[in-house]
Design a protein around this motif. Structure first.
Motif, mmCIF file in Angstrom:
data_model
loop_
_atom_site.group_PDB
_atom_site.id
_atom_site.type_symbol
_atom_site.label_atom_id
_atom_site.label_comp_id
_atom_site.label_asym_id
_atom_site.label_seq_id
_atom_site.Cartn_x
_atom_site.Cartn_y
_atom_site.Cartn_z
ATOM 1 N N GLY A 1 0.812 -1.207 0.000
ATOM 2 C CA GLY A 1 0.000 0.000 0.000
ATOM 3 C C GLY A 1 0.848 1.260 0.000
ATOM 4 O O GLY A 1 0.537 2.239 -0.698
ATOM 5 N N LEU A 2 1.923 1.249 0.757
ATOM 6 C CA LEU A 2 2.806 2.411 0.810
ATOM 7 C C LEU A 2 3.564 2.593 -0.507
ATOM 8 O O LEU A 2 3.784 3.725 -0.965
ATOM 9 N N ASP A 3 3.955 1.491 -1.135
ATOM 10 C CA ASP A 3 4.637 1.581 -2.432
ATOM 11 C C ASP A 3 3.728 2.205 -3.490
ATOM 12 O O ASP A 3 4.196 2.924 -4.379
ATOM 13 N N ALA A 4 2.428 1.918 -3.390
ATOM 14 C CA ALA A 4 1.476 2.422 -4.389
ATOM 15 C C ALA A 4 0.947 3.815 -4.053
ATOM 16 O O ALA A 4 0.253 4.426 -4.866
ATOM 17 N N PHE A 5 1.264 4.318 -2.883
ATOM 18 C CA PHE A 5 0.706 5.590 -2.430
ATOM 19 C C PHE A 5 1.300 6.755 -3.222
ATOM 20 O O PHE A 5 2.522 6.882 -3.353
ATOM 21 N N ASP A 6 0.441 7.608 -3.746
ATOM 22 C CA ASP A 6 0.861 8.786 -4.506
ATOM 23 C C ASP A 6 0.352 10.035 -3.791
ATOM 24 O O ASP A 6 -0.841 10.345 -3.855
ATOM 25 N N PRO A 7 1.231 10.770 -3.126
ATOM 26 C CA PRO A 7 0.776 11.948 -2.378
ATOM 27 C C PRO A 7 0.188 13.039 -3.272
ATOM 28 O O PRO A 7 -0.575 13.889 -2.794
ATOM 29 N N GLU A 8 0.505 12.998 -4.562
ATOM 30 C CA GLU A 8 -0.019 14.017 -5.463
ATOM 31 C C GLU A 8 -1.506 13.826 -5.745
ATOM 32 O O GLU A 8 -2.225 14.791 -6.010
ATOM 33 N N THR A 9 -1.964 12.588 -5.717
ATOM 34 C CA THR A 9 -3.362 12.302 -6.032
ATOM 35 C C THR A 9 -4.180 11.886 -4.809
ATOM 36 O O THR A 9 -5.402 11.778 -4.901
ATOM 37 N N ALA A 10 -3.523 11.649 -3.689
ATOM 38 C CA ALA A 10 -4.231 11.185 -2.489
ATOM 39 C C ALA A 10 -5.104 12.297 -1.917
ATOM 40 O O ALA A 10 -4.710 13.471 -1.912
ATOM 41 N N PRO A 11 -6.300 11.960 -1.434
ATOM 42 C CA PRO A 11 -7.145 12.985 -0.802
ATOM 43 C C PRO A 11 -6.515 13.472 0.495
ATOM 44 O O PRO A 11 -5.763 12.743 1.152
ATOM 45 N N LYS A 12 -6.792 14.727 0.841
ATOM 46 C CA LYS A 12 -6.260 15.250 2.094
ATOM 47 C C LYS A 12 -7.201 16.304 2.654
ATOM 48 O O LYS A 12 -7.959 16.943 1.925
ATOM 49 N N GLU A 13 -7.140 16.452 3.976
ATOM 50 C CA GLU A 13 -7.926 17.473 4.639
ATOM 51 C C GLU A 13 -7.135 18.770 4.684
ATOM 52 O O GLU A 13 -5.895 18.763 4.703
ATOM 53 N N GLU A 14 -7.847 19.875 4.710
ATOM 54 C CA GLU A 14 -7.187 21.183 4.757
ATOM 55 C C GLU A 14 -6.300 21.285 5.992
ATOM 56 O O GLU A 14 -6.701 20.940 7.108
ATOM 57 N N GLY A 15 -5.073 21.718 5.787
ATOM 58 C CA GLY A 15 -4.141 21.888 6.887
ATOM 59 C C GLY A 15 -3.389 20.633 7.271
ATOM 60 O O GLY A 15 -2.598 20.660 8.212
ATOM 61 N N LYS A 16 -3.635 19.527 6.559
ATOM 62 C CA LYS A 16 -2.954 18.268 6.863
ATOM 63 C C LYS A 16 -2.288 17.724 5.602
ATOM 64 O O LYS A 16 -2.786 17.926 4.492
ATOM 65 N N PRO A 17 -1.166 17.021 5.745
ATOM 66 C CA PRO A 17 -0.544 16.405 4.578
ATOM 67 C C PRO A 17 -1.365 15.205 4.110
ATOM 68 O O PRO A 17 -2.152 14.644 4.888
ATOM 69 N N PRO A 18 -1.211 14.804 2.851
ATOM 70 C CA PRO A 18 -1.887 13.576 2.410
ATOM 71 C C PRO A 18 -1.378 12.395 3.215
ATOM 72 O O PRO A 18 -0.190 12.310 3.534
ATOM 73 N N GLU A 19 -2.278 11.492 3.574
ATOM 74 C CA GLU A 19 -1.884 10.376 4.427
ATOM 75 C C GLU A 19 -2.551 9.091 3.975
ATOM 76 O O GLU A 19 -3.590 9.115 3.308
ATOM 77 N N LEU A 20 -1.937 7.988 4.349
ATOM 78 C CA LEU A 20 -2.486 6.666 4.064
ATOM 79 C C LEU A 20 -2.909 6.045 5.391
ATOM 80 O O LEU A 20 -2.097 5.880 6.303
ATOM 81 N N LEU A 21 -4.184 5.696 5.475
ATOM 82 C CA LEU A 21 -4.736 5.201 6.732
ATOM 83 C C LEU A 21 -4.768 3.682 6.767
ATOM 84 O O LEU A 21 -5.015 3.022 5.755
ATOM 85 N N LEU A 22 -4.535 3.140 7.949
ATOM 86 C CA LEU A 22 -4.537 1.694 8.152
ATOM 87 C C LEU A 22 -5.839 1.045 7.687
ATOM 88 O O LEU A 22 -5.797 0.028 6.980
ATOM 89 N N PRO A 23 -7.031 1.581 8.034
ATOM 90 C CA PRO A 23 -8.267 0.925 7.573
ATOM 91 C C PRO A 23 -8.395 0.865 6.058
ATOM 92 O O PRO A 23 -9.023 -0.061 5.528
ATOM 93 N N ASP A 24 -7.800 1.834 5.356
ATOM 94 C CA ASP A 24 -7.866 1.805 3.897
ATOM 95 C C ASP A 24 -7.069 0.631 3.335
ATOM 96 O O ASP A 24 -7.525 -0.066 2.425
ATOM 97 N N VAL A 25 -5.887 0.403 3.862
ATOM 98 C CA VAL A 25 -5.064 -0.721 3.402
ATOM 99 C C VAL A 25 -5.726 -2.042 3.762
ATOM 100 O O VAL A 25 -5.785 -2.970 2.945
#
Length: 280
Positions: A213-237
């Motif tokens: 999941g981390l290898d496939a993670f693209d911070p450019e296209t990942a959704p993010k909340e205002e004021g926070k960096p794009p993140e990958l959540l455990l429940p998503d994986v």
């Protein structure tokens, strides 16, 4: 059998380090109770996930508040924000089945014991999610985020749908999915729904899913909340692994209550609930 405690959070909504806020009569933090309960349930030690800038402060607390004979391995979270990277960062120190818990939630002794029991006696390669009834996780009328668990007839997880949930003044709850079908559309909730509070038990195979999941993670296209960096959540994986048939997650009821700190106004009530014996 180790417990990975996620203590790298920023506490943006709370306005500070929720991990260390004293809530108990002796100045205990929420994670102090989780560690106490993990030791009593038979865990062999703690892997504490931290950010580099708060490591010294956290470890100073650990050295003064946690049993000296209970091993603690501090680990600095990797570069990708989110709970998936937090858990994957523990990989070099994991040996066998392991649990995962938030540092800023108080799960209760029964829930931690349920987690330990499944890790010891569950089927080989099987994972577990210890869940709570929604009504047992909301302590004020402020809106919170909860992952509603959908299961099949065999009590295995089908998916988790993140909802924005609010306790209604007249009783009951209202929730709306945060993404996907029906996003933003409120619907009534009874309070009996099973929700995830990020109390997991994993076989080591889940670490491979996290790596992928981390290898496939693209911070450019990942959704993010205002004021926070794009993140990958455990429940998503985990959800992706379940949907692809690579993982089976048994959903185990906790039969207890879970409280945590989300907003600053939660603190007096959390202290009151702790004083009333919720941690027993």
């Amino acid at each position: 059998m180790q417990l990975v405690v996620l203590a790298a959070g920023h506490g943006r909504r709370f306005g500070g380090l929720k991990q260390l806020v004293p809530v108990g009569p002796g100045g205990e933090a929420l994670m102090d109770y989780t560690v106490r309960d993990a030791k009593a349930a038979g865990f062999d030690g703690i892997i504490l996930i931290v950010r580099e800038e708060i490591q010294d402060e956290l470890l100073g607390h650990v050295s003064s508040a946690w049993p000296a004979e209970f091993p603690v391995e501090p680990v600095i979270q990797g570069p990708i924000a989110g709970t998936a990277q937090a858990v994957e960062s523990a990989r070099p120190f994991i040996d066998g089945p392991f649990g995962v818990a938030n540092a800023d939630d108080l799960y209760g002794q029964k829930a931690i014991a349920t987690l330990a029991e499944h890790l010891r006696n569950g089927a080989s390669g099987e994972h577990v999610l210890v869940c709570y009834h929604l009504k047992d996780t909301v302590i004020t009328d402020e809106a919170v985020t909860r992952g509603l668990c959908e299961t099949g007839s065999d009590d295995y997880l089908s998916r988790i749908v993140e909802h924005r949930v609010q306790h209604l003044a007249g009783g009951g709850f209202e929730g709306s999915p945060r993404a996907g079908e029906g996003a933003g559309v409120p619907r009534p909730l009874s309070g009996e729904e099973q929700v995830s509070m990020n109390l997991w038990g994993f076989a080591e195979s889940m670490l491979d899913e996290l790596d992928d999941g981390l290898d496939a993670f693209d911070p450019e296209t990942a959704p993010k909340e205002e004021g926070k960096p794009p993140e990958l959540l455990l429940p998503d994986v985990v959800g992706q692994a379940v949907a692809a048939g690579r993982a089976r997650i048994r959903v185990a009821p906790s039969n207890s209550r879970c409280i945590g700190l989300t907003h600053p106004d939660d603190l007096p009530l959390v202290r009151k609930l702790v004083a009333e014996g919720l941690t027993s």
